[in-house]
Scaffold this active site. Structure first.
Site, PDB file in Angstrom:
ATOM      1  N   LYS A  91       4.437   6.619   2.873  1.00  0.00           N
ATOM      2  CA  LYS A  91       5.432   5.533   2.986  1.00  0.00           C
ATOM      3  C   LYS A  91       5.293   4.614   1.781  1.00  0.00           C
ATOM      4  CE  LYS A  91       4.431   1.710   5.451  1.00  0.00           C
ATOM      5  NZ  LYS A  91       4.581   0.471   4.648  1.00  0.00           N
ATOM      6  N   ASN A  92       4.062   4.229   1.466  1.00  0.00           N
ATOM      7  CA  ASN A  92       3.863   3.197   0.437  1.00  0.00           C
ATOM      8  C   ASN A  92       4.088   3.705  -0.981  1.00  0.00           C
ATOM      9  OD1 ASN A  92       3.473   1.396   2.438  1.00  0.00           O
ATOM     10  ND2 ASN A  92       1.247   1.359   2.290  1.00  0.00           N
ATOM     11  N   ARG A 123       9.563  -5.305   3.115  1.00  0.00           N
ATOM     12  CA  ARG A 123       8.938  -5.994   1.970  1.00  0.00           C
ATOM     13  C   ARG A 123       9.224  -5.230   0.678  1.00  0.00           C
ATOM     14  NH1 ARG A 123       5.391  -9.662   0.218  1.00  0.00           N
ATOM     15  NH2 ARG A 123       3.826  -9.066  -1.318  1.00  0.00           N
ATOM     16  N   CYS A 142       5.969  -7.290   7.283  1.00  0.00           N
ATOM     17  CA  CYS A 142       5.160  -7.615   8.462  1.00  0.00           C
ATOM     18  C   CYS A 142       4.576  -9.028   8.331  1.00  0.00           C
ATOM     19  CB  CYS A 142       3.982  -6.640   8.571  1.00  0.00           C
ATOM     20  SG  CYS A 142       4.455  -5.026   9.148  1.00  0.00           S
ATOM     21  N   ARG A 174       1.993 -13.414   2.096  1.00  0.00           N
ATOM     22  CA  ARG A 174       2.529 -12.351   1.221  1.00  0.00           C
ATOM     23  C   ARG A 174       3.456 -12.898   0.133  1.00  0.00           C
ATOM     24  NH1 ARG A 174       3.674  -7.053   4.631  1.00  0.00           N
ATOM     25  NH2 ARG A 174       2.853  -6.090   2.748  1.00  0.00           N
ATOM     26  N   PRO A 175       2.947 -13.819  -0.672  1.00  0.00           N
ATOM     27  CA  PRO A 175       3.740 -14.330  -1.799  1.00  0.00           C
ATOM     28  C   PRO A 175       3.971 -13.228  -2.840  1.00  0.00           C
ATOM     29  CG  PRO A 175       1.472 -15.010  -2.014  1.00  0.00           C
ATOM     30  CD  PRO A 175       1.577 -14.342  -0.673  1.00  0.00           C
ATOM     31  N   ILE A 176       4.886 -13.453  -3.758  1.00  0.00           N
ATOM     32  CA  ILE A 176       5.064 -12.479  -4.850  1.00  0.00           C
ATOM     33  C   ILE A 176       4.887 -13.160  -6.207  1.00  0.00           C
ATOM     34  CG2 ILE A 176       6.564 -10.979  -3.464  1.00  0.00           C
ATOM     35  CD1 ILE A 176       8.919 -11.947  -5.213  1.00  0.00           C
ATOM     36  N   ASP A 181      -5.170  -1.275   5.550  1.00  0.00           N
ATOM     37  CA  ASP A 181      -4.181  -0.695   6.476  1.00  0.00           C
ATOM     38  C   ASP A 181      -4.833   0.104   7.601  1.00  0.00           C
ATOM     39  OD1 ASP A 181      -1.705   0.012   3.882  1.00  0.00           O
ATOM     40  OD2 ASP A 181      -2.363  -1.841   4.839  1.00  0.00           O
ATOM     41  N   ILE A 203      -8.285  -8.780   2.585  1.00  0.00           N
ATOM     42  CA  ILE A 203      -7.003  -8.694   1.867  1.00  0.00           C
ATOM     43  C   ILE A 203      -5.935  -9.607   2.468  1.00  0.00           C
ATOM     44  CG2 ILE A 203      -5.189  -7.125   1.077  1.00  0.00           C
ATOM     45  CD1 ILE A 203      -7.917  -6.428  -0.142  1.00  0.00           C
ATOM     46  N   ARG A 250       8.718   2.258  11.722  1.00  0.00           N
ATOM     47  CA  ARG A 250       8.961   1.967  10.308  1.00  0.00           C
ATOM     48  C   ARG A 250       8.075   2.826   9.403  1.00  0.00           C
ATOM     49  NH1 ARG A 250       6.863  -3.191   8.636  1.00  0.00           N
ATOM     50  NH2 ARG A 250       6.983  -2.075   6.705  1.00  0.00           N
TER      51      ARG A 250
HETATM   52  C1  EPZ Z   1       0.973  -2.832  -0.289  1.00  0.00           C
HETATM   53  O1  EPZ Z   1       1.463  -4.130   0.010  1.00  0.00           O
HETATM   54  C2  EPZ Z   1       1.242  -2.023   0.958  1.00  0.00           C
HETATM   55  N1  EPZ Z   1       2.665  -2.030   1.230  1.00  0.00           N
HETATM   56  C3  EPZ Z   1       0.489  -2.625   2.138  1.00  0.00           C
HETATM   57  O2  EPZ Z   1       0.693  -1.752   3.245  1.00  0.00           O
HETATM   58  C4  EPZ Z   1      -0.994  -2.664   1.818  1.00  0.00           C
HETATM   59  O3  EPZ Z   1      -1.673  -3.305   2.881  1.00  0.00           O
HETATM   60  C5  EPZ Z   1      -1.216  -3.441   0.517  1.00  0.00           C
HETATM   61  O4  EPZ Z   1      -0.442  -2.847  -0.546  1.00  0.00           O
HETATM   62  C6  EPZ Z   1      -2.673  -3.457   0.106  1.00  0.00           C
HETATM   63  O5  EPZ Z   1      -3.124  -2.147  -0.066  1.00  0.00           O
HETATM   64  C7  EPZ Z   1       3.478  -1.264   0.483  1.00  0.00           C
HETATM   65  O6  EPZ Z   1       3.035  -0.573  -0.410  1.00  0.00           O
HETATM   66  C8  EPZ Z   1       4.944  -1.291   0.836  1.00  0.00           C
HETATM   67  P1  EPZ Z   1      -0.649  -6.432  -2.404  1.00  0.00           P
HETATM   68  P2  EPZ Z   1       1.585  -5.240  -1.146  1.00  0.00           P
HETATM   69  O7  EPZ Z   1       0.348  -6.938  -3.364  1.00  0.00           O
HETATM   70  O8  EPZ Z   1       1.978  -4.598  -2.411  1.00  0.00           O
HETATM   71  C9  EPZ Z   1      -1.657 -11.051  -2.088  1.00  0.00           C
HETATM   72  C10 EPZ Z   1       1.248  -1.128   5.413  1.00  0.00           C
HETATM   73  O9  EPZ Z   1       0.692  -1.371   6.491  1.00  0.00           O
HETATM   74  N2  EPZ Z   1      -0.632 -11.175  -3.129  1.00  0.00           N
HETATM   75  O10 EPZ Z   1      -1.755  -5.561  -2.890  1.00  0.00           O
HETATM   76  O11 EPZ Z   1       2.383  -6.350  -0.630  1.00  0.00           O
HETATM   77  C11 EPZ Z   1      -1.007 -10.731  -0.742  1.00  0.00           C
HETATM   78  O12 EPZ Z   1      -0.644 -11.937  -0.107  1.00  0.00           O
HETATM   79  C12 EPZ Z   1       1.420  -2.229   4.392  1.00  0.00           C
HETATM   80  O13 EPZ Z   1       1.677   0.008   5.053  1.00  0.00           O
HETATM   81  C13 EPZ Z   1      -0.451 -12.416  -3.741  1.00  0.00           C
HETATM   82  O14 EPZ Z   1      -1.136 -13.391  -3.428  1.00  0.00           O
HETATM   83  O15 EPZ Z   1       0.057  -5.671  -1.223  1.00  0.00           O
HETATM   84  C14 EPZ Z   1      -2.080 -10.018   0.009  1.00  0.00           C
HETATM   85  O16 EPZ Z   1      -2.944 -10.966   0.600  1.00  0.00           O
HETATM   86  C15 EPZ Z   1       0.935  -3.575   4.885  1.00  0.00           C
HETATM   87  N3  EPZ Z   1       0.502 -12.544  -4.689  1.00  0.00           N
HETATM   88  C16 EPZ Z   1      -2.820  -9.266  -1.080  1.00  0.00           C
HETATM   89  O17 EPZ Z   1      -2.469  -9.897  -2.327  1.00  0.00           O
HETATM   90  C17 EPZ Z   1       1.288 -11.483  -5.063  1.00  0.00           C
HETATM   91  O18 EPZ Z   1       2.136 -11.661  -5.966  1.00  0.00           O
HETATM   92  C18 EPZ Z   1      -2.472  -7.794  -1.144  1.00  0.00           C
HETATM   93  O19 EPZ Z   1      -1.191  -7.712  -1.596  1.00  0.00           O
HETATM   94  C19 EPZ Z   1       1.100 -10.247  -4.431  1.00  0.00           C
HETATM   95  C20 EPZ Z   1       0.135 -10.104  -3.470  1.00  0.00           C
END
Ligand code: EPZ
Length: 417
Positions: free
Chosen positions: A22-23, A92, A116, A121-123, A304, A326, A396
């Site tokens: 999925k990811n 997302r 979720c 989850r800021p970007i 995850d 995380i 999902r």
């Molecule tokens: C991906 O999310 C996955 N989703 C998540 O899987 C997975 O848990 C995560 O990576 C970590 O491995 C998809 O790929 C669609 P991150 P992503 O950016 O990209 C913080 C599932 O269950 N962060 O690595 O959103 C954020 O808040 C889902 O399949 C910032 O602060 O994860 C989080 O605490 C859930 N600023 C941490 O980093 C940012 O700009 C991890 O986020 C981006 C992220």
């Protein structure tokens, strides 16, 4: 409303096949629009998240043809239209269209993504990368407006090795003028899968899978054929199911290296695993012992699988702990496991589980995707009939989960109420 009903206590055996990741798929589908020609991607999981992305592709004007084994995306007629909330909010990963449209056209306007409720989850790191490449960012009516006169390669350091930010910056940088270096990049296998697609399209990306990724901008990208890697989180979920109630349960279509952090922890707890080149056979052991786990970025233990693993730990003798590093709110399954009889409590970012306990069926709610998976596992081992509501969260991210579990002996049914 859809609910799941699970009559617990069955021993599960036979063979279950893992679907495409999925990811990975949720990034590959938006990435395809960077091509000027048709892109074919096989092994894409048929889940609500991928269906939501097809809707966005069609809204932009791409042709999407699905056949049994693959999807064909023909992006040559797309327009750079504003992506409305009704489409972006569904998941997302809609934010990958920000990187792809910015990379293709130099501008993008889209409403905030969904996702979720496991954390804020800021970007900010995605936006930091876009600005480093020369874009300006405005927020207006819950939309991002990202524009660049010209995208120029830059050196970008990620404060956190974010999966999404790493991928989104790659998408925005593939056609930028000059070279981009992402430092402290995420190393997840999904990053490599996306970089391989882009390179198959003619991009020049090196270092994917390491913490330093170099992207040399190219002027155009062509069509190609690509394959989604197996879903390591789905694989891990079924491996945990086997560890809870399996008898020589075979999980096929896996890359053992991608789930090594899980399998080594399960072996530490006493689970018997027969690990093949692309499959694994799991049998529940009689005496399981408590372990300590800490979630990390890849190749560490994946966040995850934190929630599914917590159900397994209710069956282990002694006090287990999982520290979640995380996300700040990924324990919403805990009250429901407690309701089902687990001796489980959270303090700060650590969940403590004392086992073994016999779980008792109850009515519970899937609050998010992996919490829902955890509650399914709890229902499979609980005494009695467990009812899970809000199952749309689960559908999902797990392709044909009801059919797959039924095929290995679970008594699980979906009902409308
Ligand atoms: C991906 O999310 C996955 N989703 C998540 O899987 C997975 O848990 C995560 O990576 C970590 O491995 C998809 O790929 C669609 P991150 P992503 O950016 O990209 C913080 C599932 O269950 N962060 O690595 O959103 C954020 O808040 C889902 O399949 C910032 O602060 O994860 C989080 O605490 C859930 N600023 C941490 O980093 C940012 O700009 C991890 O986020 C981006 C992220």
């Amino acid at each position: 409303m859809k609910i799941l009903e699970i009559e617990g206590g069955n021993t599960l055996s036979g063979t279950v096949r893992v679907s495409g990741s999925k990811n990975s798929a949720v990034a590959l589908i938006p990435a395809a629009i960077l091509s000027d020609e048709e892109v074919t991607i096989c092994n894409v999981p048929e889940i609500t998240d991928t269906k939501a992305l097809y809707e966005i592709l069609k809204y932009l004007g791409a042709d999407v043809t699905k056949n049994s084994e693959s999807i064909v995306i023909e992006p040559s007629h797309i327009e750079n239209k504003e992506i409305p909330a009704r489409l972006s909010k569904k998941l997302r990963a809609s934010y990958y269209f920000m990187g792809a449209l910015l990379g293709k056209y130099g501008s993008v306007k889209m409403c905030f993504p969904g996702g979720c409720s496991i954390g804020a989850r800021p970007i900010n790191l995605h936006l930091k990368g876009f600005e480093a490449l020369g874009a300006t960012i405005k927020e207006e009516d819950n939309c991002y407006i990202v524009e660049a006169k010209e995208l120029c390669g830059a050196n970008i350091y990620l404060d956190f090795a974010s999966v999404g930010a790493t991928i989104n910056i790659m998408l925005a940088a593939v056609k930028a003028k000059g070279t981009t270096v992402i430092d402290n990049a995420a190393k997840e296998p999904e990053i490599v899968n996306v970089a391989t697609l882009l390179n198959n399209m003619g991009a020049k990306i090196t270092g994917a899978g390491t913490s330093t990724i170099k992207i040399r901008g190219v002027s155009s990208l062509k069509g190609c054929f690509h394959e989604v890697i197996p879903d390591r989180i789905e694989a891990g979920t079924y491996i945990i199911i086997g560890a809870c109630c399996g008898d020589h349960l075979k999980i096929e279509n896996i890359i053992p290296e991608h789930v090594e952090s899980l399998t080594s922890k399960l072996q530490e707890a006493g689970v018997k695993l027969e690990i093949g080149t692309d499959s694994m056979i799991v049998t529940r052991a009689d005496h399981l012992k408590a372990i300590q786990v800490k979630t990390q970025t890849y190749p560490g233990f994946p966040t995850d699988l934190q929630q599914p693993l917590s159900v397994f730990l209710t069956q282990c003798q002694g006090k287990s702990k999982i520290e979640e590093t995380i996300y700040e709110n990924r324990f919403m399954h805990v009250p429901y496991l407690h309701q089902m009889g687990a001796d489980i409590r959270t303090k700060n970012q650590t969940v403590t589980i004392i086992g073994p306990t016999q779980l008792i069926a109850d009515e519970v709610v899937a609050t998010d995707l992996r919490a829902g998976a955890a509650l399914i596992i709890a229902g499979l081992i609980a005494r009695g009939k467990t009812q899970i509501t809000s199952v749309e969260h689960i559908l999902r991210g797990y392709e044909q989960i009801i059919e797959k579990l039924t095929s290995i002996g679970a008594n699980i049914k979906e009902r409308e109420i």
